[in-house]
Write a protein that holds these residues in place. Structure first.
Motif, PDB file in Angstrom:
ATOM      1  N   PHE A   2       0.853  -1.186   0.000  1.00 58.55           N
ATOM      2  CA  PHE A   2       0.000   0.000   0.000  1.00 58.55           C
ATOM      3  C   PHE A   2       0.887   1.233   0.000  1.00 58.55           C
ATOM      4  O   PHE A   2       1.165   1.815   1.033  1.00 58.55           O
ATOM      5  CB  PHE A   2      -0.925  -0.007   1.222  1.00 58.55           C
ATOM      6  CG  PHE A   2      -1.860  -1.179   1.235  1.00 58.55           C
ATOM      7  CD1 PHE A   2      -2.950  -1.213   0.397  1.00 58.55           C
ATOM      8  CD2 PHE A   2      -1.628  -2.253   2.073  1.00 58.55           C
ATOM      9  CE1 PHE A   2      -3.806  -2.289   0.389  1.00 58.55           C
ATOM     10  CE2 PHE A   2      -2.484  -3.341   2.077  1.00 58.55           C
ATOM     11  CZ  PHE A   2      -3.576  -3.364   1.239  1.00 58.55           C
ATOM     12  N   ALA A   3       1.317   1.639  -1.158  1.00 60.32           N
ATOM     13  CA  ALA A   3       2.261   2.743  -1.296  1.00 60.32           C
ATOM     14  C   ALA A   3       1.687   4.060  -0.788  1.00 60.32           C
ATOM     15  O   ALA A   3       2.425   4.912  -0.292  1.00 60.32           O
ATOM     16  CB  ALA A   3       2.683   2.885  -2.747  1.00 60.32           C
ATOM     17  N   ALA A   4       0.389   4.239  -0.889  1.00 62.28           N
ATOM     18  CA  ALA A   4      -0.220   5.513  -0.503  1.00 62.28           C
ATOM     19  C   ALA A   4      -0.112   5.773   0.999  1.00 62.28           C
ATOM     20  O   ALA A   4       0.093   6.913   1.412  1.00 62.28           O
ATOM     21  CB  ALA A   4      -1.680   5.562  -0.928  1.00 62.28           C
ATOM     22  N   VAL A   5      -0.246   4.750   1.819  1.00 58.71           N
ATOM     23  CA  VAL A   5      -0.235   4.959   3.279  1.00 58.71           C
ATOM     24  C   VAL A   5       1.110   5.530   3.748  1.00 58.71           C
ATOM     25  O   VAL A   5       1.127   6.565   4.425  1.00 58.71           O
ATOM     26  CB  VAL A   5      -0.621   3.670   4.039  1.00 58.71           C
ATOM     27  CG1 VAL A   5      -0.503   3.879   5.541  1.00 58.71           C
ATOM     28  CG2 VAL A   5      -2.042   3.248   3.685  1.00 58.71           C
ATOM     29  N   PRO A   6       2.264   4.932   3.396  1.00 59.96           N
ATOM     30  CA  PRO A   6       3.539   5.539   3.817  1.00 59.96           C
ATOM     31  C   PRO A   6       3.749   6.942   3.240  1.00 59.96           C
ATOM     32  O   PRO A   6       4.336   7.803   3.895  1.00 59.96           O
ATOM     33  CB  PRO A   6       4.603   4.575   3.296  1.00 59.96           C
ATOM     34  CG  PRO A   6       3.903   3.285   3.085  1.00 59.96           C
ATOM     35  CD  PRO A   6       2.480   3.634   2.754  1.00 59.96           C
ATOM     36  N   LEU A  19     -10.988   7.140   2.557  1.00 60.89           N
ATOM     37  CA  LEU A  19     -11.778   6.187   1.783  1.00 60.89           C
ATOM     38  C   LEU A  19     -10.845   5.174   1.139  1.00 60.89           C
ATOM     39  O   LEU A  19      -9.810   5.549   0.591  1.00 60.89           O
ATOM     40  CB  LEU A  19     -12.570   6.903   0.684  1.00 60.89           C
ATOM     41  CG  LEU A  19     -13.465   8.052   1.127  1.00 60.89           C
ATOM     42  CD1 LEU A  19     -14.021   8.786  -0.095  1.00 60.89           C
ATOM     43  CD2 LEU A  19     -14.599   7.556   1.987  1.00 60.89           C
ATOM     44  N   ALA A  20     -11.195   3.902   1.190  1.00 60.93           N
ATOM     45  CA  ALA A  20     -10.388   2.864   0.552  1.00 60.93           C
ATOM     46  C   ALA A  20     -11.313   1.832  -0.080  1.00 60.93           C
ATOM     47  O   ALA A  20     -12.302   1.417   0.523  1.00 60.93           O
ATOM     48  CB  ALA A  20      -9.477   2.191   1.574  1.00 60.93           C
ATOM     49  N   PRO A  49      -2.001   9.084   9.457  1.00 59.96           N
ATOM     50  CA  PRO A  49      -2.388  10.334   8.781  1.00 59.96           C
ATOM     51  C   PRO A  49      -3.787  10.819   9.162  1.00 59.96           C
ATOM     52  O   PRO A  49      -4.310  11.739   8.548  1.00 59.96           O
ATOM     53  CB  PRO A  49      -2.321   9.966   7.291  1.00 59.96           C
ATOM     54  CG  PRO A  49      -2.594   8.514   7.251  1.00 59.96           C
ATOM     55  CD  PRO A  49      -2.024   7.955   8.533  1.00 59.96           C
ATOM     56  N   ALA A  50      -4.383  10.231  10.185  1.00 59.47           N
ATOM     57  CA  ALA A  50      -5.744  10.610  10.576  1.00 59.47           C
ATOM     58  C   ALA A  50      -5.723  11.552  11.775  1.00 59.47           C
ATOM     59  O   ALA A  50      -4.855  11.476  12.634  1.00 59.47           O
ATOM     60  CB  ALA A  50      -6.543   9.361  10.922  1.00 59.47           C
ATOM     61  N   ARG A  51      -6.712  12.422  11.809  1.00 65.28           N
ATOM     62  CA  ARG A  51      -6.877  13.300  12.970  1.00 65.28           C
ATOM     63  C   ARG A  51      -7.380  12.479  14.156  1.00 65.28           C
ATOM     64  O   ARG A  51      -7.683  11.299  14.017  1.00 65.28           O
ATOM     65  CB  ARG A  51      -7.864  14.412  12.640  1.00 65.28           C
ATOM     66  CG  ARG A  51      -7.377  15.331  11.544  1.00 65.28           C
ATOM     67  CD  ARG A  51      -8.281  16.544  11.435  1.00 65.28           C
ATOM     68  NE  ARG A  51      -7.966  17.331  10.262  1.00 65.28           N
ATOM     69  CZ  ARG A  51      -7.020  18.251  10.198  1.00 65.28           C
ATOM     70  NH1 ARG A  51      -6.258  18.493  11.236  1.00 65.28           N
ATOM     71  NH2 ARG A  51      -6.827  18.924   9.078  1.00 65.28           N
ATOM     72  N   ALA A  52      -7.500  13.114  15.317  1.00 67.77           N
ATOM     73  CA  ALA A  52      -7.945  12.400  16.513  1.00 67.77           C
ATOM     74  C   ALA A  52      -9.331  11.784  16.313  1.00 67.77           C
ATOM     75  O   ALA A  52      -9.590  10.671  16.738  1.00 67.77           O
ATOM     76  CB  ALA A  52      -7.948  13.339  17.713  1.00 67.77           C
ATOM     77  N   ARG A  53     -10.221  12.516  15.656  1.00 68.39           N
ATOM     78  CA  ARG A  53     -11.560  11.990  15.341  1.00 68.39           C
ATOM     79  C   ARG A  53     -11.636  11.884  13.821  1.00 68.39           C
ATOM     80  O   ARG A  53     -11.612  12.889  13.133  1.00 68.39           O
ATOM     81  CB  ARG A  53     -12.647  12.923  15.868  1.00 68.39           C
ATOM     82  CG  ARG A  53     -12.695  12.946  17.390  1.00 68.39           C
ATOM     83  CD  ARG A  53     -13.803  13.845  17.876  1.00 68.39           C
ATOM     84  NE  ARG A  53     -15.082  13.474  17.305  1.00 68.39           N
ATOM     85  CZ  ARG A  53     -16.090  12.924  17.971  1.00 68.39           C
ATOM     86  NH1 ARG A  53     -15.943  12.704  19.250  1.00 68.39           N
ATOM     87  NH2 ARG A  53     -17.209  12.618  17.378  1.00 68.39           N
ATOM     88  N   TRP A  54     -11.735  10.655  13.320  1.00 68.84           N
ATOM     89  CA  TRP A  54     -11.720  10.454  11.880  1.00 68.84           C
ATOM     90  C   TRP A  54     -12.682   9.360  11.481  1.00 68.84           C
ATOM     91  O   TRP A  54     -13.130   8.578  12.309  1.00 68.84           O
ATOM     92  CB  TRP A  54     -10.317  10.149  11.389  1.00 68.84           C
ATOM     93  CG  TRP A  54      -9.675   8.894  11.950  1.00 68.84           C
ATOM     94  CD1 TRP A  54      -9.390   8.637  13.262  1.00 68.84           C
ATOM     95  CD2 TRP A  54      -9.252   7.755  11.237  1.00 68.84           C
ATOM     96  NE1 TRP A  54      -8.793   7.416  13.393  1.00 68.84           N
ATOM     97  CE2 TRP A  54      -8.690   6.838  12.154  1.00 68.84           C
ATOM     98  CE3 TRP A  54      -9.260   7.394   9.893  1.00 68.84           C
ATOM     99  CZ2 TRP A  54      -8.177   5.603  11.799  1.00 68.84           C
ATOM    100  CZ3 TRP A  54      -8.733   6.159   9.538  1.00 68.84           C
ATOM    101  CH2 TRP A  54      -8.201   5.287  10.478  1.00 68.84           C
ATOM    102  N   VAL A  57     -13.728   4.680   5.702  1.00 66.87           N
ATOM    103  CA  VAL A  57     -14.706   3.925   4.927  1.00 66.87           C
ATOM    104  C   VAL A  57     -13.937   2.929   4.064  1.00 66.87           C
ATOM    105  O   VAL A  57     -13.089   3.317   3.269  1.00 66.87           O
ATOM    106  CB  VAL A  57     -15.556   4.859   4.031  1.00 66.87           C
ATOM    107  CG1 VAL A  57     -16.550   4.056   3.216  1.00 66.87           C
ATOM    108  CG2 VAL A  57     -16.255   5.914   4.872  1.00 66.87           C
ATOM    109  N   LEU A  58     -14.231   1.649   4.258  1.00 69.37           N
ATOM    110  CA  LEU A  58     -13.501   0.585   3.568  1.00 69.37           C
ATOM    111  C   LEU A  58     -14.477  -0.280   2.790  1.00 69.37           C
ATOM    112  O   LEU A  58     -15.367  -0.899   3.371  1.00 69.37           O
ATOM    113  CB  LEU A  58     -12.743  -0.276   4.587  1.00 69.37           C
ATOM    114  CG  LEU A  58     -11.994  -1.485   4.054  1.00 69.37           C
ATOM    115  CD1 LEU A  58     -10.903  -1.063   3.074  1.00 69.37           C
ATOM    116  CD2 LEU A  58     -11.398  -2.287   5.202  1.00 69.37           C
TER     117      LEU A  58
END
Length: 74
Positions: A2-6, A19-20, A49-54, A57-58
């Protein structure tokens, strides 16, 4: 895999919504999923990469029973 996550982690950006929709895996009745959706859930970098409240959607096939790591939920 998953290249996008890093890349998102390295950017330092923070997101409210992720969204994934990875390709669907095979049916996994009676065993833990090996699908790309499950591998994404298992990626320890996912929440970085997510804020505290995020919201995450998978997309996945209904025949793929996913486990949310650390929650015991399915």
């Amino acid at each position: 895999m998953f290249a996008a996550v890093p890349q998102l982690v390295a950017s330092g950006l923070q997101f409210d919504l992720i969204l994934a929709d990875p390709p669907y895996g095979e049916k996994n009745v009676g065993r833990r999923s090996t699908s790309l959706a499950q591998q994404l859930l298992d990626d320890t970098n996912l929440p970085k990469p997510a804020r505290a409240r995020w919201i995450f959607v998978l997309g996945h096939t209904k025949r793929d029973t996913l486990e949310i790591p650390g929650s015991g939920a399915r």
